[in-house]
Scaffold this motif. Structure first.
Motif, short mmCIF file in Angstrom:
data_model
loop_
_atom_site.label_atom_id
_atom_site.label_comp_id
_atom_site.label_asym_id
_atom_site.label_seq_id
_atom_site.Cartn_x
_atom_site.Cartn_y
_atom_site.Cartn_z
N ALA A 163 34.22 47.08 27.38
CA ALA A 163 34.75 47.86 28.51
C ALA A 163 35.24 46.94 29.62
O ALA A 163 36.30 47.15 30.21
CB ALA A 163 33.67 48.80 29.05
N SER A 164 34.44 45.90 29.89
CA SER A 164 34.84 44.96 30.94
C SER A 164 36.14 44.27 30.58
O SER A 164 37.04 44.11 31.42
CB SER A 164 33.74 43.89 31.13
N ARG A 204 38.44 45.36 28.53
CA ARG A 204 39.55 46.32 28.59
C ARG A 204 39.96 46.58 30.03
O ARG A 204 41.14 46.71 30.36
CB ARG A 204 39.16 47.63 27.90
N ASN A 205 38.96 46.66 30.91
CA ASN A 205 39.26 46.84 32.33
C ASN A 205 40.02 45.62 32.88
O ASN A 205 40.99 45.76 33.63
CB ASN A 205 37.95 47.02 33.10
N TRP A 209 43.54 45.86 31.87
CA TRP A 209 44.28 46.81 32.71
C TRP A 209 44.58 46.20 34.08
O TRP A 209 45.70 46.29 34.59
CB TRP A 209 43.46 48.10 32.87
N ILE A 210 43.55 45.55 34.66
CA ILE A 210 43.75 44.94 35.99
C ILE A 210 44.84 43.87 35.91
O ILE A 210 45.71 43.78 36.78
CB ILE A 210 42.41 44.33 36.50
N THR A 227 48.12 45.41 35.75
CA THR A 227 48.46 45.97 37.06
C THR A 227 48.93 44.88 38.01
O THR A 227 49.90 45.05 38.75
CB THR A 227 47.24 46.71 37.64
N SER A 266 52.28 43.76 37.25
CA SER A 266 53.34 44.67 37.71
C SER A 266 53.56 44.55 39.21
O SER A 266 54.43 45.22 39.76
CB SER A 266 52.99 46.11 37.34
N ASP A 322 50.92 44.63 41.68
CA ASP A 322 49.88 45.17 42.56
C ASP A 322 48.75 44.14 42.68
O ASP A 322 47.90 44.02 41.80
CB ASP A 322 49.34 46.49 41.98
N GLN A 340 44.34 44.54 43.26
CA GLN A 340 43.26 44.67 42.26
C GLN A 340 42.28 43.50 42.34
O GLN A 340 42.68 42.36 42.53
CB GLN A 340 43.87 44.71 40.85
N ARG A 341 41.01 43.83 42.23
CA ARG A 341 39.97 42.79 42.26
C ARG A 341 38.95 43.08 41.15
O ARG A 341 38.78 44.23 40.74
CB ARG A 341 39.23 42.78 43.60
#
Lengths: 540, 172
Positions: free
Chosen positions: A77-78, A80-81, A84-85, A88, A91, A93, A96-97
């Motif tokens: 999960a970490s 995958r997160n 995603w971060i 992001t 792109s 942004d 994100q932290r």
């Protein structure tokens, strides 16, 4: 000690956990045991999940329960997160932290901040470049070196060429099509590839409506996405060129005029050196242009004129140094000629200034005034000459008398005057006519000129009266001269009239207050000579 | 029959005024004590399925009110997620992470670690965060304007150490 079966089971699970290649077959005598099956399944899931995570597969479905599998799921999960971060952030942004991942969080967040700051700086730099690019007053373009494809252009380029944004579709417009002469592009590319830059290369190109432009192109080779490009600044010098051509034409025309003018046209710097001189100088002075250019001031001008010119030059320097307007100089100068003679010239000198008011030098026009000088001299001569006798006239006599008087008063020098009159001249006229009388006057002057000293001034005072002014002469010397003249005249055989005598009165400068009084005294002496029977000398 | 306690945000009261000494925090077990005892009694009254529905709907009600009062309206997903992460962390509700988000398709996978409801619970073999499901679905609906169905696919209680939620927009 453990049983053989237990050891077999242990070895089976050890192999599952530790070996690259594992035995697919569980121990036979326990393979149907539910507890074994559950444990076997969990360990296999852990093994497979670990392998998938190791391979970076975050989509693997981790099935099963329990602490270890839960931890693996948490790790997945970490990751995958993080994926995603990262996407992001990629792109754009940067807010994100990552939290709760220990040192990794700090490292990742630092990287994000650095990335944000770098992107920001890059964006600023890009924005700055864009602003500079757009505000460059000269046409500026970025093109592909390989094929001339237009990548970027600024407003000045549009203004210069009249192309619109629609015309200049980036990626489709090709700068190559604008070259009037294809070989110029070849030279441009060659120079760019050899040196990496091009400076002030003159290139002719078309605008939108096929109007012709002349540009001064300066380029630098730059790399964009690994491809060589040219960043080019084009200064449109079309108008400048037209002005230059007109100037050149004008300069040629003026040079043609100067070269062919009878007057000598020249330019000179403030050191007194010629910077240009027209060929007509050769006709004036016999020297060639080259010879004159090499001459010193002393060789260009006669001593009297040299002083005049040096004074004029000093005034010019003074004016220029003090920011004052150059005062036009006009003067007559005597110049030496190659054949040893001199020539009188009239020079007019004015200052040459650039458009911005800077003093450049002096422009002079020198004109031959020899003939005028001769004419002036003749006029002067005629103005002081008695038409009949060609002796000086009353005007010259008055001038000389005054001059002599001033000198005598100033320096205490003696001078004397003799006034003489033809005896019975009326009788000559009446007897032989006026033509003979005139002839007598002419011959009398010749006799007088033949007998006076150099420096004595002989002139017709009026009618048949003549005045002789004798500088630096005492009364006694003048009396001797008067007697000498009387005898000379008396012994001369005048044409037709034969013998003619004269009476003379002599006076010298003494305590006179005015020149007229001397003449008056000489006149009194003459009257006395006439009284006493004529053909004699009297003194007063 | 008229409702006795129709929920409004104001019903939460003025905690600063009411708890000048104890403040606005309490122990997690007290929160859980209340939730699980209520759940126990409701299950006894209406059964498991209906209780789950009640908890899902209650979560939605809470999510709606939470969004209105705690989240600044935005159209930007990242901004929304960042706000949510921050507020959930600050309020001690959990650590929100996004694993996947495709707002075009309307599909998200979120995880909540150290979840207020379930983290540390004994392993029971079934997902328990029904209230969270409703809560998250309301948040997503408020953000996107589209209704979402949220399903917990991994839970601490299923031995997964983190709660993973799958959210899918419902095409009306």
């Amino acid at each position: 000690m453990i049983s053989k079966d237990a050891r077999t089971i242990l070895e089976y699970f050890q192999s599952l956990l530790n070996d690259l290649h594992t035995s697919p077959v569980p121990p036979e005598n326990i393979s149907s045991d539910n507890a074994f099956i559950a444990l076997d399944q969990t360990i296999k899931t852990i093994r497979n999940s670990a392998i998938e995570l190791r391979n970076g597969n975050l989509s693997h479905d981790i099935r099963g329960r329990g602490y270890v599998l839960g931890s693996l799921k948490n790790l997945q999960a970490s990751l995958r997160n993080l994926t995603w971060i990262t996407k992001t952030i990629a792109s754009g942004d940067f807010s994100q932290r990552v939290h709760f991942l220990g040192d990794f969080s700090e490292a990742f967040n630092s990287m994000t901040e650095k990335l944000e700051s770098s992107i920001h700086e890059l964006e600023e730099a890009r924005s700055h470049f864009e602003m500079v690019f757009q505000t460059i007053p000269d046409a500026t373009v970025i093109t592909k070196v390989a094929d001339g494809t237009l990548i970027a252009y600024n407003r000045a380029f549009m203004e210069a060429t009249k192309f619109t944004d629609v015309d200049l579709t980036v990626g489709l417009f090709n700068i190559r099509d604008l070259y009037i002469d294809a070989s110029q592009r070849e030279s441009f590319i060659k120079a760019l590839e050899v040196n990496g830059f091009v400076e002030n290369l003159e290139i002719c190109f078309y605008g939108k409506n096929n109007e012709r432009h002349i540009g001064l192109v300066s380029s630098k080779k730059i790399t964009i996405e690994g491809m060589p490009h040219a960043l080019s600044v084009i200064r449109d010098i079309t108008e400048l060129k037209a002005i230059e051509a007109k100037l050149q034409q004008s300069e040629e025309r003026h040079r043609l005029l100067a070269d062919n003018a009878a007057d000598v046209i020249w330019t000179m710097d403030l050191t007194g050196r010629f910077t240009y001189i027209s060929p007509s100088v050769e006709k004036l002075r016999g020297y060639t242009v080259e010879e004159v250019m090499a001459q010193s001031q002393e060789e260009v001008l006669c001593p009297g004129s040299l002083i005049q010119m040096q004074e004029g030059l000093a005034r010019a320097i003074n004016s220029v140094q003090n920011g004052l307007p150059f005062q036009v100089y006009r003067g007559e100068l005597e110049q030496p000629c190659k054949d040893g003679t001199t020539v009188w010239t009239e020079a007019t000198v004015s200052g040459i200034y650039s458009e911005d008011g800077r003093f450049i030098g002096m422009l002079g026009v020198t004109r031959d005034i020899s003939e005028r000088k001769l004419m002036e001299e003749e006029i002067r001569r005629l103005s002081i000459t008695d038409k009949l006798t060609q002796s000086f006239n009353r005007l010259k006599l008055d001038e000389t008398l005054e001059q002599q008087f001033d000198w005598s008063v100033s320096y205490g020098l003696p001078f004397a005057t003799i006034i003489l009159d033809i005896d019975h001249f009326k009788l000559v006229n009446d007897t032989y006519g006026h033509q003979v009388g005139d002839r007598v006057l002419i011959e009398l002057v010749e006799v007088l000129h033949d007998n006076v000293r150099n420096g004595d001034v002989v002139g017709r005072w009026g009618g048949e009266e003549f005045l002789i002014i004798m500088p630096n002469t005492t009364l006694a010397d003048a009396t001797v001269m008067a007697e000498w003249l009387r005898q000379a005249v008396a012994s001369h055989a005048f044409t037709t009239a034969g013998q003619v005598t004269i009476s003379l009165g002599v006076a010298a400068f003494a305590t006179d207050n005015a020149p007229e009084t001397i003449v008056s005294r000489a006149d009194t002496a003459l009257y006395k000579a006439k009284e006493k029977g004529r053909n004699r000398v009297e003194v007063c | 029959m008229a409702e006795k306690y129709e929920f409004t945000w104001e019903l939460l009261g003025d905690i600063g005024e009411g708890r000048p000494n104890l403040g606005n925090t309490t122990r997690v077990e007290i929160y859980r004590l209340m939730q699980f005892t209520i759940r126990d009694i409701i299950e006894k009254h209406v059964g498991v399925k209906e209780t789950d529905e009640i908890f899902y709907e209650a979560g939605q009600l809470a999510g709606n009110a939470f969004y209105q009062h705690m989240i600044t309206k935005t159209d930007d997903l990242n901004h929304f997620v960042n706000q949510l992460k921050t507020v959930l962390k600050e309020l001690g509700m959990g650590i929100l992470r996004v694993e996947e988000a495709d707002m075009v398709k309307g599909e998200l996978i979120l995880t909540v670690s150290e979840d207020l409801d379930c983290s540390g619970l004994p392993e029971e073999g079934y997902e328990i965060c029904t209230y969270d499901e409703g809560f998250i679905s309301a948040l997503l609906e408020n953000f996107s304007g589209k209704p979402f169905i949220v399903k917990e696919i991994d839970c601490w209680c299923t031995g997964d150490r983190t709660c993973r939620f799958s959210a899918k927009a419902v095409n009306r």
